[in-house]
Design an enzyme around this catalytic site. Structure first.
Site, PDB file in Angstrom:
ATOM      1  N   TYR A 237     -69.733  56.264 -53.351  1.00 15.71           N
ATOM      2  CA  TYR A 237     -70.019  55.236 -52.359  1.00 15.71           C
ATOM      3  C   TYR A 237     -70.684  55.940 -51.195  1.00 15.71           C
ATOM      4  CZ  TYR A 237     -67.645  51.268 -54.404  1.00 15.71           C
ATOM      5  OH  TYR A 237     -67.310  50.223 -55.212  1.00 15.71           O
ATOM      6  N   ASP A 265     -74.352  48.384 -56.544  1.00 11.63           N
ATOM      7  CA  ASP A 265     -74.133  46.933 -56.611  1.00 11.63           C
ATOM      8  C   ASP A 265     -73.058  46.455 -55.632  1.00 11.63           C
ATOM      9  OD1 ASP A 265     -71.811  47.875 -57.745  1.00 11.63           O
ATOM     10  OD2 ASP A 265     -72.147  47.012 -59.720  1.00 11.63           O
ATOM     11  N   HIS A 357     -69.940  45.808 -62.233  1.00  9.95           N
ATOM     12  CA  HIS A 357     -68.770  46.263 -61.477  1.00  9.95           C
ATOM     13  C   HIS A 357     -67.496  45.567 -62.001  1.00  9.95           C
ATOM     14  CE1 HIS A 357     -68.163  48.325 -57.382  1.00  9.95           C
ATOM     15  NE2 HIS A 357     -66.947  48.045 -57.770  1.00  9.95           N
TER      16      HIS A 357
HETATM   17  O1  173 Z   1     -64.167  47.425 -57.239  1.00 14.30           O
HETATM   18  C1  173 Z   1     -63.560  47.912 -56.294  1.00 14.30           C
HETATM   19  O2  173 Z   1     -62.439  47.516 -55.975  1.00 14.30           O
HETATM   20  C2  173 Z   1     -64.197  48.960 -55.535  1.00 14.30           C
HETATM   21  O3  173 Z   1     -65.172  49.441 -55.984  1.00 14.30           O
HETATM   22  C3  173 Z   1     -63.685  49.389 -54.239  1.00 14.30           C
HETATM   23  C4  173 Z   1     -64.550  49.533 -53.175  1.00 14.30           C
HETATM   24  C5  173 Z   1     -64.066  49.882 -51.947  1.00 14.30           C
HETATM   25  C6  173 Z   1     -62.716  50.097 -51.760  1.00 14.30           C
HETATM   26  C7  173 Z   1     -61.847  49.981 -52.824  1.00 14.30           C
HETATM   27  C8  173 Z   1     -62.337  49.632 -54.049  1.00 14.30           C
END
Ligand code: 173
Length: 497
Positions: A237, A265, A357
């Site tokens: 991320y 995404d 996702h």
């Molecule tokens: O799918 C999710 O839950 C995920 O990708 C996510 C994103 C940020 C924080 C926690 C989970």
């Protein structure tokens, strides 16, 4: 070294001055109370006390150290004198423990749906809601399963299938299966060892794990748990602060990670209503999100609360920058159209993941397997295919080796399994993950023999009929195992007195 005394902790156990203990360190969080995405109430419950147990499953490992100003780091605590919050055992805990004790023996677990059914029963409601939820009406998460059912096999016969080999190479790394463990966040919600269950099982069985940015265990803990040379990928991320991302990526490369899967995404997280409804359930472990706060949105679930660092400005312009900071393979995770597949190819990426996702982002987006057909056709117009320098992966809804074989026949190099393994360790720890891998291995052996393919290379487009894939209507036999484990969404509940 002197420790923070019990007396001073007792003096700082209120809203006016609130210290908490996390991992034997004392922090002054008074000024942070109203900023906490999970609300102040949950922190105040641990004022002057040890919050580690509640903190661990739902926070990135260094969240406090990295984000709280250094002057708020008060000191260390003598681990022997820690004031524990005695967690009361609720009726719900007892009910879950009884179910844990009555789990089916592992050798009676026959498929990946079985793990899901056990996980649904034994997980705390909050964890189940977070893991199982998908966005809006949860159409896409169910379509991910349904789409595999619209692809039918065209098996070949009389090919001497005495020996069959389903091992492969994924981005230059050997893998015993054409499957990798896809990233899923917050593993400690499911099991105290979190993602390490996956790392250890992957090591034993020659499977590749993709480490999530938002793992419950720290990146280094996971890499340290791997055996020398064990291949690992990293899901990324991208942080609003690119320096943080750069450091993280370069550290990962230094530690031997082979490929970087940049999630593309999720500029904003989808609304996952099962997770959001959990704000009404305070089980004392941090689920109750938002009560009296104005500055934080009232409708956040666990995921949204910890995702504010993700940069929605991420764009194609950033790809050359990623190329400049790392030599790892760069894969874009979450591609859904031929247009973007071609842009990724032209941007010099080494691959893409056709993913929605796990149905958790844009609802009613198509399945990865359906997109695969169009995307392979588009890439064929750009050069030789298969292309050894550009790999296509698919994830979403994979529960059977037959799903994987269909994706490979249609042009995927390998397939990601996220929830399948997550539910395996949530229900049975590392042994569960090992069993899941063995089950898939058995399914590969049987299905490849029946399909007449002796190696991954022999799984060709002619072995499937995907002509119904684009049709979103029609009669298909019901996927009973999936439908039994699938939890229908619920509506708002009336107040009870
Ligand atoms: O799918 C999710 O839950 C995920 O990708 C996510 C994103 C940020 C924080 C926690 C989970």
């Amino acid at each position: 070294m002197s420790f923070v005394s019990e007396e001073s902790l007792a003096e700082h156990a209120s809203r006016d001055s609130c210290w908490i203990i996390v991992h034997s360190k004392v922090y002054d969080v008074t000024e942070f109370l109203d900023e906490h995405p999970g609300g102040s109430k949950i922190i105040l419950k641990y004022a002057g006390k040890d919050a580690t147990e509640a903190y661990e499953p739902i926070h990135p490992p260094n969240a406090i150290q990295d984000n709280l100003p250094i002057e708020k780091h008060i000191g260390a605590i003598d681990p022997n004198t820690i004031v524990k919050v005695v967690k009361e055992v609720t009726e719900e805990d007892k009910r879950r423990q009884a179910l844990m004790d009555a789990r089916p023996p592992l050798d009676e677990i026959l498929n990946l749906h079985d793990f899901e059914a056990v996980a649904r029963a034994v997980l705390p409601a909050k964890a189940w809601a977070y893991y199982s939820s998908a966005s809006d009406d949860e159409i896409t998460i169910r379509e991910n399963r349904a789409a595999f059912q619209r692809v039918w096999f065209r098996p070949r016969i009389l090919r001497d299938v005495t020996s069959v080999d389903w091992s492969t190479t994924i981005l230059g790394c050997k893998s015993s299966l054409p499957i990798y463990i896809s990233a899923t966040a917050l593993g400690k919600l499911g099991h105290p060892d979190g993602e390490l269950n996956l790392t250890r099982a992957a090591a034993k069985h020659g499977v590749i794990q993709m480490i999530p940015t938002l793992a419950s265990c720290s990146f280094d803990e996971i890499v340290d748990a791997a055996t020398p040379g064990q291949p690992l990928f990293l899901q990324l991320y991208v942080n609003r602060d690119r320096e943080i991302t750069k450091k993280y990526v370069q550290h990962a490369e230094k530690r031997g990670v082979k490929a970087l899967f940049i999630t593309v995404d999720a500029p904003q997280l989808g609304r996952r209503e099962k997770d959001m409804r959990m704000k009404f359930v305070d089980d004392g472990a941090g689920a109750k999100v938002q009560e009296n706060q104005k500055d934080v949105k009232k409708d956040q679930g666990v995921a949204r609360a910890i995702s504010s660092f993700i940069d929605p400005s991420l764009s194609w312009k950033d790809i050359p920058w990623f190329r400049s900071i790392t030599n790892m393979h760069i894969i874009l995770k979450g591609v859904a159209t031929p247009e973007d597949a071609i842009l990724a190819y032209e941007a010099g990426c080494q691959g893409i993941v056709l993913s929605n996702h796990g149905g958790r982002q844009l609802d009613t987006s198509r399945s990865g397997i359906e997109n695969l057909v169009d995307i392979v056709a588009a890439l064929k117009t750009r050069g030789p295919w298969p292309n050894p320098n550009f790999s296509i992966f698919v994830d979403g809804g994979v529960r059977r080796a037959s799903d994987v074989l269909k994706a490979i026949a249609l042009g995927a190099s390998a397939v990601g399994v996220g929830r399948g393994f997550l539910y395996a360790f949530s229900s049975y720890g590392q042994e569960g993950v090992e069993r899941a891998i063995e089950i898939l291995r058995d399914e590969f052996e049987m299905n490849m023999r029946l399909l007449g393919a002796r190696s991954i290379n022999e799984i060709v487009p002619e072995m499937v009929d995907a002509s119904a894939l684009r049709s979103h209507a029609g009669l298909t036999p019901t996927d009973n195992l999936y439908n039994t484990t699938y939890q229908p969404l619920s509506l708002a509940s009336f107040k009870t007195k």
